[in-house]
Scaffold this active site. Structure first.
Site, PDB file in Angstrom:
ATOM      1  N   GLY A 105      65.369 -21.213  -5.349  1.00 27.33           N
ATOM      2  CA  GLY A 105      66.028 -20.191  -4.551  1.00 27.33           C
ATOM      3  C   GLY A 105      67.030 -19.415  -5.378  1.00 27.33           C
TER       4      GLY A 105
ATOM      5  N   LYS B 272      83.586 -25.755   7.456  1.00 24.30           N
ATOM      6  CA  LYS B 272      82.163 -25.412   7.454  1.00 24.30           C
ATOM      7  C   LYS B 272      81.760 -25.012   8.860  1.00 24.30           C
ATOM      8  CE  LYS B 272      78.701 -25.410   4.428  1.00 24.30           C
ATOM      9  NZ  LYS B 272      78.792 -24.965   3.018  1.00 24.30           N
TER      10      LYS B 272
ATOM     11  N   VAL C 296      70.058 -20.009  -6.329  1.00 21.81           N
ATOM     12  CA  VAL C 296      70.738 -20.790  -7.365  1.00 21.81           C
ATOM     13  C   VAL C 296      69.731 -21.318  -8.381  1.00 21.81           C
ATOM     14  CG1 VAL C 296      72.135 -22.830  -7.859  1.00 21.81           C
ATOM     15  CG2 VAL C 296      72.624 -21.449  -5.837  1.00 21.81           C
TER      16      VAL C 296
ATOM     17  N   GLY D 158      63.844 -26.680  -6.511  1.00 21.88           N
ATOM     18  CA  GLY D 158      64.317 -25.575  -5.685  1.00 21.88           C
ATOM     19  C   GLY D 158      64.505 -24.331  -6.531  1.00 21.88           C
TER      20      GLY D 158
END
Length: 343
Positions: A180, A79, A182, A178
């Site tokens: 967004g 990451k 996704v 959320g």
């Protein structure tokens, strides 16, 4: 602070670079290469301190190791975090991404990057100008949010089957936190199934654009529903919030949903089925790996994404805390690969 973080981290290596021109800190954390070269997204974010950015990269890289293992794909966990004083735009953003591309390229393939918070496929196109080790450009696998949403959808169906005896989502209430890339796709898939979809987002206009019933952010944890699906930032499920939950299932796309490992036990003790995040949200890496590394067809990719539900069923069948069972599955695959390499 950096010293303490490195002493506690069990990863293989980390690259730290301070970008004088922008004031950004670049952190690339390679947690494991046992299953293959590490891969994971790049997060562009303002943090309270640089050490917070490094800690985030370390934690997320470990999560990527178990995510790749849980998906049974030949990559290790990595990451990256670009900890910036403010989100860059225009030419300053482009120059920062080019310098970041130089850094990833210098690692020679030990780490392959992709998109994460505030990093778009267009941003990855810029990184790709300097670096060959990039997933998710506009000409490659594209935005991985689509694959993530499909896998979460399959995970929700498997979880509903575990709790209610059938994967049929008609009439089941699902609260998606959320909206967004996704969350919005997930809402659409659930609506197609006839689910009773609720949505919450800090951006009220974005929430309303989904066409679902809107729940105020402050009311999320107190809203009764069959499934709570966190699809925004991680670390929101702590002891206090878990006590407030009025759902039977937690299954969403957010990374590192649990504030601490003990929170999975708290969910289990309350009789709330937890679909481990690194299993359910693996659709993005499945999409990118299959399309870019394997040249898979859309049908092959869809089948692999839906198989996330089967992986969850295997985990639930082990009994006990699903988080422990999922960690055990990932560890078994990593240990097996390590033993084969040593033989």
């Amino acid at each position: 602070m950096f010293e303490d973080l490195f002493e506690r981290w069990d990863g293989e290596e980390a690259v730290v670079r301070y970008d004088h021109e922008s004031g950004a800190w670049m952190f690339v954390c390679v947690h494991s290469t046992v299953l293959g070269p590490s891969a994971g997204g790049t997060r562009l974010r303002v943090y309270p301190t640089p050490a917070d950015g490094l800690a985030d990269a370390m934690k997320l890289s470990q999560a990527m190791t178990v995510k790749w293992a849980g998906a049974d794909l030949p990559s290790g966990g990595g990451k990256a975090v670009l900890a910036v004083p403010e989100l860059p735009t225009g030419d300053a953003r482009r120059k920062l991404l080019l310098r970041y591309g130089d850094l990833v390229q210098s690692l020679g393939g030990t780490y392959r990057t992709a998109g994460d918070m505030n990093i778009t496929p267009q941003d990855l196109d810029v990184v790709h100008e300097r670096c060959e080790f990039v997933y998710g450009t506009t000409g490659g696998g594209g935005n991985s949010g689509r694959g993530t949403a499909i896998a979460v959808h399959a995970g929700i169906a498997a979880s509903v089957e575990q709790v209610f005896g059938s994967p049929d989502l008609r009439g089941r209430s699902v609260l998606v936190q959320g909206a967004g890339s996704v969350g919005a796709d997930l809402v659409r898939l659930l609506q197609q199934d006839g689910a009773d979809v609720l949505v919450s987002d800090v951006d009220d206009e974005r929430a309303r654009a989904t066409g679902a019933a809107v729940i105020a952010p402050d009311d999320v944890y107190d809203t009764e529903c069959d499934v709570y699906s966190p699809c925004a930032v991680g670390g929101t499920l702590n002891a206090g919030m878990i006590e407030r939950l009025r759902c039977k299932i937690v299954a969403g796309s957010a990374n590192n949903q649990l504030a601490e490992p003990e929170d999975s036990k708290r969910l289990h003790e309350r009789g709330i089925l937890y679909a481990p995040d690194f299993i359910v949200n693996a659709g993005g890496i499945i999409q990118l790996y299959l399309l870019e590394d394997q040249g898979a067809s859309e049908e092959e990719m869809q089948a692999k994404l839906r198989a996330v539900g089967d992986t969850l069923r295997d985990i639930f069948a082990r009994g006990g805390d699903p988080a422990d069972a999922a960690e055990a599955l990932a560890t078994e695959r990593i240990v097996q690969k390590r033993d084969e390499a040593r033989a």
